[in-house]
Design an enzyme around this catalytic site. Structure first.
Site, mmCIF file in Angstrom:
data_model
loop_
_atom_site.group_PDB
_atom_site.id
_atom_site.type_symbol
_atom_site.label_atom_id
_atom_site.label_comp_id
_atom_site.label_asym_id
_atom_site.label_seq_id
_atom_site.Cartn_x
_atom_site.Cartn_y
_atom_site.Cartn_z
ATOM 1 N N ASP A 1 0.815 -1.213 0.000
ATOM 2 C CA ASP A 1 0.000 0.000 0.000
ATOM 3 C C ASP A 1 0.850 1.265 0.000
ATOM 4 O O ASP A 1 2.072 1.220 0.180
ATOM 5 C CB ASP A 1 -0.985 -0.003 1.187
ATOM 6 N N ASN B 1 -7.967 -2.835 13.768
ATOM 7 C CA ASN B 1 -9.344 -3.110 13.334
ATOM 8 C C ASN B 1 -9.425 -4.358 12.437
ATOM 9 O O ASN B 1 -10.453 -4.613 11.825
ATOM 10 C CB ASN B 1 -9.919 -1.891 12.590
ATOM 11 N N HIS C 1 -7.596 -4.919 9.703
ATOM 12 C CA HIS C 1 -7.299 -4.737 8.273
ATOM 13 C C HIS C 1 -6.018 -5.479 7.859
ATOM 14 O O HIS C 1 -5.122 -5.703 8.674
ATOM 15 C CB HIS C 1 -7.245 -3.257 7.877
ATOM 16 N N GLU D 1 -9.877 -2.233 4.632
ATOM 17 C CA GLU D 1 -10.502 -1.907 5.909
ATOM 18 C C GLU D 1 -11.778 -2.736 6.108
ATOM 19 O O GLU D 1 -12.318 -3.293 5.142
ATOM 20 C CB GLU D 1 -10.856 -0.411 5.923
HETATM 21 C C1 F6R Z 1 1.313 -1.628 6.005
HETATM 22 C C2 F6R Z 1 0.012 -2.293 6.050
HETATM 23 C C3 F6R Z 1 -0.820 -2.297 7.272
HETATM 24 C C4 F6R Z 1 -0.012 -2.554 8.542
HETATM 25 C C5 F6R Z 1 -0.902 -2.513 9.779
HETATM 26 C C6 F6R Z 1 -0.114 -2.690 11.051
HETATM 27 O O1 F6R Z 1 1.908 -1.767 4.738
HETATM 28 O O2 F6R Z 1 -0.382 -2.828 5.067
HETATM 29 O O3 F6R Z 1 -1.830 -3.265 7.140
HETATM 30 O O4 F6R Z 1 0.609 -3.806 8.445
HETATM 31 O O5 F6R Z 1 -1.600 -1.312 9.826
HETATM 32 O O6 F6R Z 1 0.727 -1.585 11.230
HETATM 33 P P1 F6R Z 1 1.855 -1.591 12.347
HETATM 34 O O7 F6R Z 1 2.825 -2.651 11.962
HETATM 35 O O8 F6R Z 1 2.475 -0.230 12.283
HETATM 36 O O9 F6R Z 1 1.180 -1.881 13.641
#
Ligand code: F6R
Length: 269
Positions: free
Chosen positions: A85, A156, A158, A163
């Site tokens: 992303d 959440n 995702h 989402e």
């Molecule tokens: C990042 C991504 C997100 C993160 C998730 C957890 O490329 O795709 O899904 O993996 O938001 O983020 P952290 O590791 O910062 O807790």
């Protein structure tokens, strides 16, 4: 493959779950897993295609991969990477862009050819975003698909920036790469990087659930008590588009979870 002797291994919703006493051990095992996948795929078909994640979770994995590279035990000469992303809109030169994150924390330290590190482009004009996302999916298909997708998980539930949604399971599972509005929880969590909620982008581009589920191997990491509820819901609750990570069970035999004791506490002891 044996992720590590120090992990206990169990199964939830058909998926392998490896529980480590701390996240450093889990990240070392994850890096070894990625290095092995690269070696095996390079030997078998001359190259390896990795799907990569950003955020706080994989940083120690990337540090360990860099160390393995310096030790001569990990080469990316024949690797292509596709990130999950990118914020939208954002310049690749913005230090908070995921392009900048990947350059800083991984790409510049490896022997990756510059035209093999791919991220969705946060500068794409709005009217071409759909084309751009379709093209990204086509590039991955043309590479023969992802050998390994590395994932984190949001509080959440995702994966990537897919989402929670009320779309229902079949439609959510078919979601392609696209532009999405970020969920309030995701934006709140991004305040730690952006400084204030007004600075956090409202949108992002994300690899879809469909291409994620199509990866030949999926490694998902989750550490700490803040991820406990989402991981428990994904692994012990129903499969639902309201918890996108719960949809991983549709690729169950290809998924490995690496979590720590703190995340497992109370439901996976
Ligand atoms: C990042 C991504 C997100 C993160 C998730 C957890 O490329 O795709 O899904 O993996 O938001 O983020 P952290 O590791 O910062 O807790």
């Amino acid at each position: 493959m044996n992720p590590s002797q120090s992990a206990r291994s169990t199964e939830r919703a058909g998926q392998r779950v490896c529980v480590f006493s701390d996240h450093h051990q889990a990240c070392a095992a994850a890096a070894d897993w990625i290095a092995l996948s690269v070696r095996e795929n390079t030997e078998r078909r001359g190259r390896a295609v990795l799907g990569l994640a950003t955020g706080a979770t994989p940083l120690p994995v990337y540090s360990r991969l860099i160390e393995l590279h310096r030790l001569g035990r990990f080469s990316t000469e024949h690797v292509s990477t596709y990130n999950l992303d990118e914020y939208y809109p954002i310049s690749p030169l913005d230090p908070l862009s995921y392009r900048a994150y990947m350059h800083l924390n991984l790409f510049q330290h490896l022997d990756l050819p510059a035209n093999r590190t791919h991220l969705l482009d946060g500068t794409t004009p709005e009217e071409f975003v759909d084309d751009h996302c379709k093209q990204y999916d086509r590039w991955i298909e043309a590479e023969g698909g992802l050998d390994l997708q590395l994932l984190g998980i949001g509080r959440n539930g995702h994966i990537g920036f897919n989402e929670p949604t009320d779309l229902g399971e079949p439609r959510a599972m078919a979601l392609p790469t696209r532009r999405i509005p970020l969920h309030p929880t995701t934006r709140q969590d991004a305040v730690r990087e952006f400084g204030s909620i007004d600075q956090v982008p409202t949108h992002a581009l994300t690899l879809g659930i469909q291409p994620i589920l199509a990866a030949r191997s999926i490694l998902i990491l989750a550490f700490g008590s803040s991820k406990r509820e989402a991981v428990q819901a994904a692994l012990t609750g129903p499969a639902t588009s309201r918890v996108p990570a719960s949809l991983l069970r549709h690729s169950a035999e290809r998924v490995v979870w690496m979590i720590d004791d703190s995340c497992a506490e109370g439901w996976c002891d």
